[in-house]
Design a protein around this motif. Structure first.
Motif, PDB file in Angstrom:
ATOM      1  N   ALA A 151      -0.272  39.991  30.632  1.00 24.28           N
ATOM      2  CA  ALA A 151       0.456  39.414  29.501  1.00 24.28           C
ATOM      3  C   ALA A 151       1.638  38.562  29.942  1.00 24.28           C
ATOM      4  O   ALA A 151       2.284  38.832  30.962  1.00 24.28           O
ATOM      5  N   LEU A 152       1.915  37.543  29.130  1.00 25.70           N
ATOM      6  CA  LEU A 152       3.161  36.795  29.234  1.00 25.70           C
ATOM      7  C   LEU A 152       4.147  37.420  28.253  1.00 25.70           C
ATOM      8  O   LEU A 152       3.789  37.739  27.122  1.00 25.70           O
ATOM      9  N   VAL A 153       5.385  37.588  28.698  1.00 28.49           N
ATOM     10  CA  VAL A 153       6.374  38.315  27.912  1.00 28.49           C
ATOM     11  C   VAL A 153       7.600  37.441  27.696  1.00 28.49           C
ATOM     12  O   VAL A 153       8.098  36.812  28.645  1.00 28.49           O
ATOM     13  N   ASP A 154       8.088  37.392  26.458  1.00 25.78           N
ATOM     14  CA  ASP A 154       9.342  36.724  26.142  1.00 25.78           C
ATOM     15  C   ASP A 154      10.416  37.766  25.858  1.00 25.78           C
ATOM     16  O   ASP A 154      10.190  38.718  25.104  1.00 25.78           O
ATOM     17  N   LEU A 155      11.581  37.580  26.470  1.00 23.14           N
ATOM     18  CA  LEU A 155      12.759  38.406  26.199  1.00 23.14           C
ATOM     19  C   LEU A 155      13.729  37.552  25.398  1.00 23.14           C
ATOM     20  O   LEU A 155      14.253  36.563  25.913  1.00 23.14           O
ATOM     21  N   ALA A 156      13.958  37.915  24.141  1.00 22.67           N
ATOM     22  CA  ALA A 156      14.787  37.095  23.260  1.00 22.67           C
ATOM     23  C   ALA A 156      16.041  37.845  22.841  1.00 22.67           C
ATOM     24  O   ALA A 156      15.978  39.021  22.464  1.00 22.67           O
ATOM     25  N   ASP A 157      17.168  37.148  22.895  1.00 22.87           N
ATOM     26  CA  ASP A 157      18.435  37.737  22.463  1.00 22.87           C
ATOM     27  C   ASP A 157      19.380  36.611  22.101  1.00 22.87           C
ATOM     28  O   ASP A 157      19.277  35.500  22.631  1.00 22.87           O
ATOM     29  N   ILE A 158      20.327  36.908  21.229  1.00 20.81           N
ATOM     30  CA  ILE A 158      21.308  35.902  20.822  1.00 20.81           C
ATOM     31  C   ILE A 158      22.455  35.796  21.820  1.00 20.81           C
ATOM     32  O   ILE A 158      23.163  34.800  21.882  1.00 20.81           O
ATOM     33  N   SER A 159      22.641  36.827  22.654  1.00 16.75           N
ATOM     34  CA  SER A 159      23.788  36.901  23.556  1.00 16.75           C
ATOM     35  C   SER A 159      23.482  36.276  24.913  1.00 16.75           C
ATOM     36  O   SER A 159      22.632  36.780  25.655  1.00 16.75           O
TER      37      SER A 159
END
Length: 302
Positions: A151-159
């Motif tokens: 799998a390809l994984v995205d780590l998303a955060d506003i900070s």
């Protein structure tokens, strides 16, 4: 502090545990008792792990090591800093992660689901895309990258500060070639991308609950905890916009902790599946892509 009376690792563990108990510290950032907290303080400070043979606990501590142990112990006791922020490490899903004051200390029961590869709700062999929403240290997404090696994984955060930690953790675990770090306010920075699995441990603490939290929690970034008057500000957005970001057959897994009752009161007709955990923990729900689409209008009207 009786430095001259503490000679071995065992001495430091025992005395630190007694000191923690005497000062009424709160344990909930990786340990749940004074003795385990003291052992982690000593091992981490001396660059050791928990596989250390018990006989090594009788090894002597050097003066320099004792001074560093004393400094860290004072920060834990006097400043009520979570231990993981002092040692710079935390454990999640069998992996070790870098953490600091810009991210929450990993502690989600979602680790159990990752270790089980989200079965029976997903066919692990066909998971090709994962989103860790509100990623913080990146622990959930990176653990998913290990569980789903295709799998390809995205780590998303506003900070931005949290994403710097997450990026270092992707490199630490050798998955930077298929784990992407993305600054995003919920889904806003993802350019409409869709996923087989969305996992999130978002901010979900209400203002009333924030006021009652032990001092250790107030040492963590407020951005990762507080979510408006009733704690549902971010979760409501996750639910409303999820259908636009899930593939057919995909699932959303989201932790809301003690705010579970508030969520069900807000959406009484939604068939949240509340998951059980062998190692403890609750307040984690699962919804399928079909269910999220079916109740999309409910979530939007919210």
């Amino acid at each position: 502090m009786p430095l001259d009376e503490l000679h071995s690792l065992r001495d430091w563990v025992r005395w630190s545990a007694s000191t923690f108990e005497a000062h009424g510290l709160f344990f909930g950032h990786g340990t749940d008792n004074a003795l385990d907290e003291a052992l982690e303080l000593v091992l981490a400070t001396l660059h050791l792990d928990h596989s250390l043979p018990e006989s090594f606990l009788d090894a002597r501590v050097t003066r320099a090591e004792a001074a560093e142990l004393a400094r860290r112990l004072r920060r834990r006791v006097e400043d009520r800093v979570p231990l993981a922020h002092i040692t710079g490490r935390a454990f999640f899903a069998g992996l070790v992660f870098e953490v600091n004051e810009h991210v929450l200390v990993p502690r989600s029961p979602i680790a159990e689901l990752i270790e089980a590869r989200f079965e029976p709700w997903l066919d692990a062999e066909h998971v090709r895309s994962v989103l860790d929403l509100c990623t913080g240290s990146g622990c959930i997404g990176i653990a998913c990258a290990h569980a789903f090696p295709e799998a390809l994984v995205d780590l998303a955060d506003i900070s931005p500060e949290a994403l710097e930690v997450a990026q270092r953790n992707t490199e630490r675990h050798g998955v930077a070639d298929r784990v992407r770090v993305v600054q995003s306010d919920v889904y806003a920075g993802l350019d409409g991308k869709r996923y087989d699995l969305i996992v999130s441990n978002p901010p979900y603490v209400s203002e009333a609950e924030m006021a009652t939290l032990p001092p250790e929690y107030h040492r963590e970034p407020r951005l990762g905890l507080a979510a408006g008057e009733d704690g549902m500000k971010v979760v409501a957005r996750i639910l409303a916009e999820a259908p636009e970001h899930l593939n057919e057959g995909g699932i959303l897994v989201c932790e809301v902790g003690a705010s579970a009752d508030l969520l069900m009161a807000r959406y009484p007709d939604v068939p949240f599946l509340w998951l059980d955990f062998e190692r403890g923990g609750d307040g984690v729900f699962l919804l399928t892509a079909g269910q999220l689409a079916e109740f999309h209008d409910v979530f939007v009207e919210g």
